[in-house]
Every structure is written in C-alpha cells, then in structure tokens.
Design a protein around this motif. Sequence first.
Motif, PDB file in Angstrom:
ATOM      1  N   UNK A 232     -15.400  13.596  12.099  1.00 54.10           N
ATOM      2  CA  UNK A 232     -16.741  13.127  11.738  1.00 54.10           C
ATOM      3  C   UNK A 232     -17.387  12.408  12.923  1.00 54.10           C
ATOM      4  N   UNK A 233     -16.616  11.567  13.597  1.00 56.59           N
ATOM      5  CA  UNK A 233     -17.146  10.853  14.763  1.00 56.59           C
ATOM      6  C   UNK A 233     -17.546  11.813  15.873  1.00 56.59           C
ATOM      7  N   UNK A 234     -16.710  12.805  16.132  1.00 58.22           N
ATOM      8  CA  UNK A 234     -17.046  13.807  17.148  1.00 58.22           C
ATOM      9  C   UNK A 234     -18.320  14.563  16.779  1.00 58.22           C
ATOM     10  N   UNK A 235     -18.450  14.881  15.502  1.00 59.82           N
ATOM     11  CA  UNK A 235     -19.658  15.560  15.020  1.00 59.82           C
ATOM     12  C   UNK A 235     -20.896  14.703  15.272  1.00 59.82           C
ATOM     13  N   UNK A 236     -20.832  13.423  14.906  1.00 57.82           N
ATOM     14  CA  UNK A 236     -21.994  12.543  15.049  1.00 57.82           C
ATOM     15  C   UNK A 236     -22.342  12.293  16.515  1.00 57.82           C
ATOM     16  N   UNK A 237     -21.320  12.060  17.335  1.00 58.59           N
ATOM     17  CA  UNK A 237     -21.564  11.791  18.760  1.00 58.59           C
ATOM     18  C   UNK A 237     -22.199  12.996  19.441  1.00 58.59           C
ATOM     19  N   UNK A 238     -21.653  14.177  19.191  1.00 57.62           N
ATOM     20  CA  UNK A 238     -22.193  15.379  19.842  1.00 57.62           C
ATOM     21  C   UNK A 238     -23.579  15.738  19.289  1.00 57.62           C
ATOM     22  N   UNK A 239     -23.806  15.446  18.007  1.00 57.44           N
ATOM     23  CA  UNK A 239     -25.132  15.693  17.422  1.00 57.44           C
ATOM     24  C   UNK A 239     -26.186  14.817  18.097  1.00 57.44           C
ATOM     25  N   UNK A 240     -25.889  13.532  18.231  1.00 55.66           N
ATOM     26  CA  UNK A 240     -26.840  12.613  18.880  1.00 55.66           C
ATOM     27  C   UNK A 240     -27.074  13.030  20.324  1.00 55.66           C
ATOM     28  N   UNK A 241     -26.011  13.390  21.024  1.00 57.31           N
ATOM     29  CA  UNK A 241     -26.141  13.873  22.405  1.00 57.31           C
ATOM     30  C   UNK A 241     -27.057  15.098  22.452  1.00 57.31           C
ATOM     31  N   UNK A 242     -26.843  16.037  21.564  1.00 54.35           N
ATOM     32  CA  UNK A 242     -27.621  17.276  21.567  1.00 54.35           C
ATOM     33  C   UNK A 242     -29.100  17.016  21.283  1.00 54.35           C
ATOM     34  N   UNK A 243     -29.386  16.099  20.377  1.00 56.04           N
ATOM     35  CA  UNK A 243     -30.776  15.769  20.041  1.00 56.04           C
ATOM     36  C   UNK A 243     -31.496  15.180  21.254  1.00 56.04           C
ATOM     37  N   UNK A 244     -30.861  14.221  21.907  1.00 52.85           N
ATOM     38  CA  UNK A 244     -31.500  13.591  23.067  1.00 52.85           C
ATOM     39  C   UNK A 244     -31.509  14.538  24.271  1.00 52.85           C
ATOM     40  N   UNK A 245     -30.589  15.468  24.312  1.00 52.25           N
ATOM     41  CA  UNK A 245     -30.602  16.487  25.359  1.00 52.25           C
ATOM     42  C   UNK A 245     -31.845  17.369  25.223  1.00 52.25           C
ATOM     43  N   UNK A 246     -32.183  17.727  23.981  1.00 52.91           N
ATOM     44  CA  UNK A 246     -33.414  18.498  23.745  1.00 52.91           C
ATOM     45  C   UNK A 246     -34.621  17.710  24.217  1.00 52.91           C
ATOM     46  N   UNK A 247     -34.678  16.433  23.859  1.00 50.63           N
ATOM     47  CA  UNK A 247     -35.808  15.596  24.266  1.00 50.63           C
ATOM     48  C   UNK A 247     -35.913  15.518  25.788  1.00 50.63           C
ATOM     49  N   UNK A 248     -34.774  15.391  26.456  1.00 51.00           N
ATOM     50  CA  UNK A 248     -34.787  15.302  27.923  1.00 51.00           C
ATOM     51  C   UNK A 248     -35.287  16.608  28.535  1.00 51.00           C
ATOM     52  N   UNK A 249     -34.835  17.724  27.990  1.00 51.81           N
ATOM     53  CA  UNK A 249     -35.293  19.023  28.491  1.00 51.81           C
ATOM     54  C   UNK A 249     -36.781  19.217  28.232  1.00 51.81           C
TER      55      UNK A 249
END
Length: 362
Positions: A232-249
């Motif tokens: 669950x923690x891995x899911x949440x951490x990678x999800x947050x990373x992916x969301x902010x990665x989209x914003x950065x791109x």
Amino acid sequence: MEKAAEQNLIDPAHKKNFDFIDAIRCLAMIGIVMEHSVYNGTYIFEGFPPKHMLYICLIQISKFGTIAFFVLAGFLLGDKFTSYSSWQYFKRRLSSTFMPWLIWSLVLLVAILAQRYIALHKSGDEFHFVPELISKIELVYLYTNYWFIINFMFCIAILLCFKKYLYSFWLGFSLLVFSLIYSINVYFEWFIPSHTIAIFGFIFYLWLGAICNHYWNQLEQFFRKTNILIFVCLFLITFIWAVFDIARLMNARSVDPYNTLRLSNIFYSLATLALLLKIRNFNFTKIIKPRQTTFGIYLIHYIFVVSLLPEIFRPFHLVPFQEMSVPFMLLYIFIRFIIVYGLSLATIWLLNKTKLRWIVAL
C-alpha cells in the motif's frame, strides 16, 4: 485434441489455476476504459488549480493498465513459448487476434472518416478522400488503442526469436535498456515521445511477465509473507510521484506528459500490480467473465469513446469540461465510463450468443 491444444494456447490460464490473473486483467481493462473515459484533453486548464490536480489524479490512478497488461500477458504466455515451435505459436496467436483486431479497427476508421466528412460538409469545406484516409489510418493504427495489438504481436515475435534465452537475465537487461531509452526520452524529447509508437518500449514487460511465471513459486511465497501495508505504501508513494511528474512535464510543455513509459508511471504500474497480486481475491470480477470479455472490451470500447459519446452529449450543450464544477465533472466522467464499459460489455455478451462471437476473440 487439436481443439483442446488450441484452447490452451489462446487461454493459457485454462491449464493452470491462474484465475486471479484473469481477475487482475479485468481490473487493468477497467483502468484502461476509465482512463479513456476521463481524458478530455491535455492542456485544457490554466495552471494547477485543485480541479486540474483532481483531473490528473483520475487519469493517473487508472494509468497502470497498459504495463500491467504486458506483464500479465507475458505471465500467461510464458510456458507456451517453449511448448510450441516459434512459427506454430506465432501463427496460432496471430489467427486468434488479427481478424477481430482488423475488423474493429476498420469500424473505428470508417466512423472517424464519417465524422470528418460530416464536419467538413457542415462548414462548407471540401472533403479530400485520399489525404483524409491516409491521415486517419495513421491516427487509428499509431495513436489510438489499436496500436496495442501491433506492438503486442511485435513483442511476441521478438521474444520468440530469442526463446532459447527467454529466461536469461542478460536478455531482460538488454530489453530493459531499450525500454529505458524511451522512458528517458519522455523527459528530453530527442525523438517523438508518444508511447503508442514506442515499438521496442514494451518488450521488457512481456519478458518480465514470463520471468514471473518461471519463478512463480518463489514470488508467491514472497507475496504471502510480505505485509500488505508495504504494498500500500509503495502504491501511494509511486502514485504521488507520478502525479507530480505529470505536473512537472506540463510545466515543461511536454508533448505527452501522460506518457505510459514515464519512469514514475512504470514504478506506479508495477507497484499497483504488486498490490493487486498481494490482494488477489477479486471474486466480483467473475460476474463479468473476464476470460471471455477482456480482449473484446479492449477492441470495442474506444469506438464508443470516439464516436458515440460526443453524439450522446452534444444535444445537452454542456459547458467545456474545464469549466464544470467538481461534482458535475465527476458525475460526467462516471456517466461516460458507465456508457462505454456497459455498452462494450453488452455488445460482447450479445455477440457471444451469435455466430459472430469470433470477432470478439472468444
């Protein structure tokens, strides 16, 4: 006997009790349909207000589907690579998927050509058939969901060429390098970064699935012993990373900020898949009969997204998506998903009762 062998080839889970893989494939397909139902454009918001971040989150949470499909397909196909000759396997696999894929992709091609013709006719512009046909062929087979089967068959062909080394980690490392080239290119854009034309970008994940099948006994023990909170923690951490990665791109005005092969989305997809493998029990999917419906939904749903949804909502004269209130936006997305998934499923069930059931690869 020949018929039984063919059934086992088309449906490798039939021989081994991998029903949970079928269930997860069903969830991955729901994710893919959800992503296509949510998407209403890339640069449609100004800045990153809460509504835009919610939109990004809704797209990202369903973004695990494509990579998960390649891994799960590799898992189900793994032992078949060595059970048949390369040509025998490829020929059988091609015969079970090519005609349904061709038929439904041609349906979409005709539909978008008709839409284009009507739009130009209403505006008084001339319709030039040949240029429009070439343009729409490129669109359908390179930039819609129908790219998947072309890419998938190419991936299978490559692995069959190296089937002697299928379980070699050196082969996996080489394929990973090719995939990472596409992933890094998402950020630097040395060449067109669209994942739908990343022809060498997904072979690694098919190989990874085959490796998971090969070492499944060890992996199964790992999933059983590891606390679910870690997944669950891995899911949440990678999800947050992916969301902010989209914003950065997006801030960098990327050509494709939602690209499936983003590094963040790769980790998110694998983390999501690991969490689903840990949970494993998704008995509610049996109602959908995923083994009989998953591929058909993939083939059909995008036609409804592109051709039917605009016509359904056109009479309502809705405000632009980005101007909708959050509750109305969520309701609009939910209705779109229910229409697309529901009609796709109903179409498959109806075809399954006729002699045309083969066009949904049953």
